[in-house]
Design a protein around this motif. Sequence first.
Motif, short mmCIF file in Angstrom:
data_model
loop_
_atom_site.label_atom_id
_atom_site.label_comp_id
_atom_site.label_asym_id
_atom_site.label_seq_id
_atom_site.Cartn_x
_atom_site.Cartn_y
_atom_site.Cartn_z
N ARG A 166 32.94 -94.69 -3.96
CA ARG A 166 32.79 -93.39 -4.60
C ARG A 166 33.46 -92.29 -3.76
O ARG A 166 33.23 -91.11 -3.96
N ARG A 209 29.77 -86.62 -12.29
CA ARG A 209 29.19 -87.65 -11.42
C ARG A 209 30.26 -88.58 -10.86
O ARG A 209 30.05 -89.25 -9.86
N GLU A 210 31.37 -88.65 -11.57
CA GLU A 210 32.47 -89.52 -11.12
C GLU A 210 33.55 -88.70 -10.40
O GLU A 210 34.63 -89.20 -10.15
N ARG A 211 33.30 -87.43 -10.19
CA ARG A 211 34.30 -86.58 -9.55
C ARG A 211 33.65 -85.80 -8.42
O ARG A 211 32.42 -85.70 -8.36
N SER A 212 34.46 -85.25 -7.56
CA SER A 212 33.92 -84.27 -6.63
C SER A 212 34.90 -83.11 -6.59
O SER A 212 36.00 -83.21 -7.11
N HIS A 247 31.48 -88.92 -4.67
CA HIS A 247 31.45 -88.22 -5.95
C HIS A 247 30.16 -87.43 -6.18
O HIS A 247 29.13 -87.74 -5.63
N GLY A 266 39.52 -89.17 -7.29
CA GLY A 266 38.58 -88.47 -8.16
C GLY A 266 38.23 -87.06 -7.73
O GLY A 266 37.35 -86.43 -8.30
N LYS A 324 30.41 -85.89 -16.56
CA LYS A 324 31.67 -86.41 -16.01
C LYS A 324 31.78 -86.13 -14.51
O LYS A 324 32.49 -86.83 -13.80
#
Lengths: 491, 491
Positions: A84, A294-297, A354, A400, A292
């Motif tokens: 992640r 949650r899969e990005r930072s 993330h 991500g 969405k």
Amino acid sequence: MFEAAEIGHTLSKRTYEREVPKLRQALLAAQYELLERKRFPVVVLVSGVDGAGKGETVNLLNEWMDPRHIQTIAFGEASDEESRTPEMARFWRALPPKGKVGILFGSWYTDPIVRRVLGEERRSSFERRLERIRHFERMLVAEGALVIKLWFHLGKDAQRARLKKLASSKKTSWRVTREDFRRFAHYDEFRSVSERALRETSTGEAPWHIIEGANPEYRSLTAGRLLLDGIRKRLDGPPPVLAPPAPPPVPSIDRRDVLNTLDYTRTITPQAYDTQLEKLQGRLNRLTREKKMRERSIVIAFEGMDAAGKGSTIRRITRSLDARHYNVVPVAAPTEEERAQPYLWRFWRHIPPHGRTLIFDRSWYGRVLVERVEKLCGEPDWMRGYHEINEFEEQLAEGGVILAKFWMAITLDEQLKRFRARQKTPHKQFKITAEDWRNRKKWPLYERAVSDMVQRTSTDVAPWFVIAANDKKWARIEVLRSLCERIESCL
Amino acid sequence: MFEAAEIGHTLSKRTYEREVPKLRQALLAAQYELLERKRFPVVVLVSGVDGAGKGETVNLLNEWMDPRHIQTIAFGEASDEESRTPEMARFWRALPPKGKVGILFGSWYTDPIVRRVLGEERRSSFERRLERIRHFERMLVAEGALVIKLWFHLGKDAQRARLKKLASSKKTSWRVTREDFRRFAHYDEFRSVSERALRETSTGEAPWHIIEGANPEYRSLTAGRLLLDGIRKRLDGPPPVLAPPAPPPVPSIDRRDVLNTLDYTRTITPQAYDTQLEKLQGRLNRLTREKKMRERSIVIAFEGMDAAGKGSTIRRITRSLDARHYNVVPVAAPTEEERAQPYLWRFWRHIPPHGRTLIFDRSWYGRVLVERVEKLCGEPDWMRGYHEINEFEEQLAEGGVILAKFWMAITLDEQLKRFRARQKTPHKQFKITAEDWRNRKKWPLYERAVSDMVQRTSTDVAPWFVIAANDKKWARIEVLRSLCERIESCL
């Protein structure tokens, strides 16, 4: 490429017994000198065919040298948290500091090669990853690291025989897993993919050494000597000269740049400010809570001249976030541990998994700003900085991360006004130091550096937002709006 | 205990609006002074009833102060890797350095309380965990930290109302999870367990502050003031005086101790050595590859006078291990980042997840050895060290770590012989420094420190092995044998 490592190299036990004590003593001496002088780190990559003696050789190297000053790290598949986080983060964390030897078992080569062999990675993407690797290793060398890459090879018949032999004895069968045999079924693809990988990454500064792995005496002594040679040469000689990067940027003939063409007169009424601020903060808050995300930072970098309003703008952002999910990193002088690592290490160490937001108050752009202007590094160093930074940011984006970078632009006059105001306000006096006044004299140099920076590092994956900040409120609204739009465009 | 926080505390919006600006300015000033002087870290624990405004308050504190110098960390359930590491490791990693504020959301209280409420933890084990916490926090305070513990409370009706209200609005419903309602069903147990936890951990040095959470103005201003008060008092006054630990140890009347009663004449023939070494190394290798070891890790500490043979003994151990699964940590002067943390932080940071072996060449016993003898810390510091170390080791043991500690004992004469030999061997001269000669003069002081150390820290979970090491080979065999037996006894 592998032919020379399939000719049955061997070494008699007698020669081996005679040579090893000398090699060990020389290795130990080199290791202690390295440790004493702390001039560079040694990064040893160990890769190759299963069963070719990688593990045994790594153990031997640890035995021959002082294991207290060697970090051996074996990379398996990425853990839950690692997957992640941008891919290279775990390798950055494993880099040895100056003076130490780091043996990386597996490494950044394993995943691209294995995935390509299994058909999970397209040719084009594979090629791009190899290019990444070339750049990464070039950066390591430019930052002073000695990079030694050892590839242990076995011909197909030799590998089959070796795996069977290992599996047949109780003492060694633990070294062989079902996975090894499964991979052996792909031997031919593996050989061809590896050859391509090695060919494309055997650079002048970090070449591969291919070692035939069938004969233990031969492979051990070869590996040990390569290591000794490498360390010795760097200890006794100068660091390698890398081809100089492109010539330094020249200012445009008409002297117009992103800073002096900015409209500094824009303002906002207090009333409009209040309304818009609340609206934008709400918008940002909702954005960060989207599924969405949650899969990005999110990684945000703030740069700007002293008193440009970075801190107060950052506070307007953090107020719309949940304190449990963000982190602000004020970038100051590097710590001892940071100084013993390549420049970008101190930023990689903060890169979050993330779901989080990270705000840098000053950033990795220090290299091409203050370090350039104050001559804290050489011209080749900041010149290669642009490219290294672009690489860094591309890697984050692929992992991500949504990136946004803000240059808070004020005029020289406006800065003077703010400095004077600060001096008059008791609880702000600590913010003004002699250095701030000194920096003002270098304003034109900084301006040029900013202009070059924006030109060279404003990219699709990590755009610069140059914000006129003479009016603080107007600037804050602009930053918040740009940030929201940036995030929306990435989701 | 909670009654005083169920009486409907409120504060008018007007008073709030009037007081907040003053509070903010004072908080900021205190924060910058803290940052400037870097004298102590501030550890703020935020816990309490769901829906009592913990999150909002943490956000407010970040808003009121400079978020660049606050670390807010929210602890959820332990991640995969964290659950394979002793429990406290992740909390140690989250401690703020001197000069910074760390807000720990959740914390070491959450797991014991939740598990006790759900009936997953027995009374006796719950009590023991609370005792652990008391010791841990006492250590933090003794190491200079300011520990501020805030508990946000809501009466049962108030909590029900609050959860419903939060859930009913789109803007706030994300703050409430199904888990919150599930936990609400256990309100009464939660209240009673929490009360017990708070009562038993409200110590003089780190008391709990219970804040009624129903009225936002009241709870925010209260929390802010408690924080301000705490920081201000510590900045302006002396650190708290903790009750002195037990009186320092006195030597036994007959002057006999673990070192001078050791038989230093034991030797082994070279032949017997070779046979036994190989046998023991094989035994150790097999032990570390046992299936059970996947759920355990091994931590070995080596201590001894200079030239006692620690390094060469460590190498005999690492040779029987796989370099991919062990790490040797040579303990030298602490780095800048380590000095800004409590003493044990620099060791906690290395504690590995299961399946690995970690060898310390010198260890956390530095506190009660060199720091005591060289007066690098005060008597109260090394005196509390024994207990803190025992706590540390117990926590490791409970987290699946197999511990073994070796004191390599040589006589004063033997050391002299070895020093002289080193001076004659070119590649060993670097090992002898003026300090080594100076240390010899303090031999009796070290002897006493060792004797006290063994007496106070040799425990079931982490026994000391005092090894006569005048004969190097005999010592290595003894160490390997003891280590194997120790591991076997733990599996």
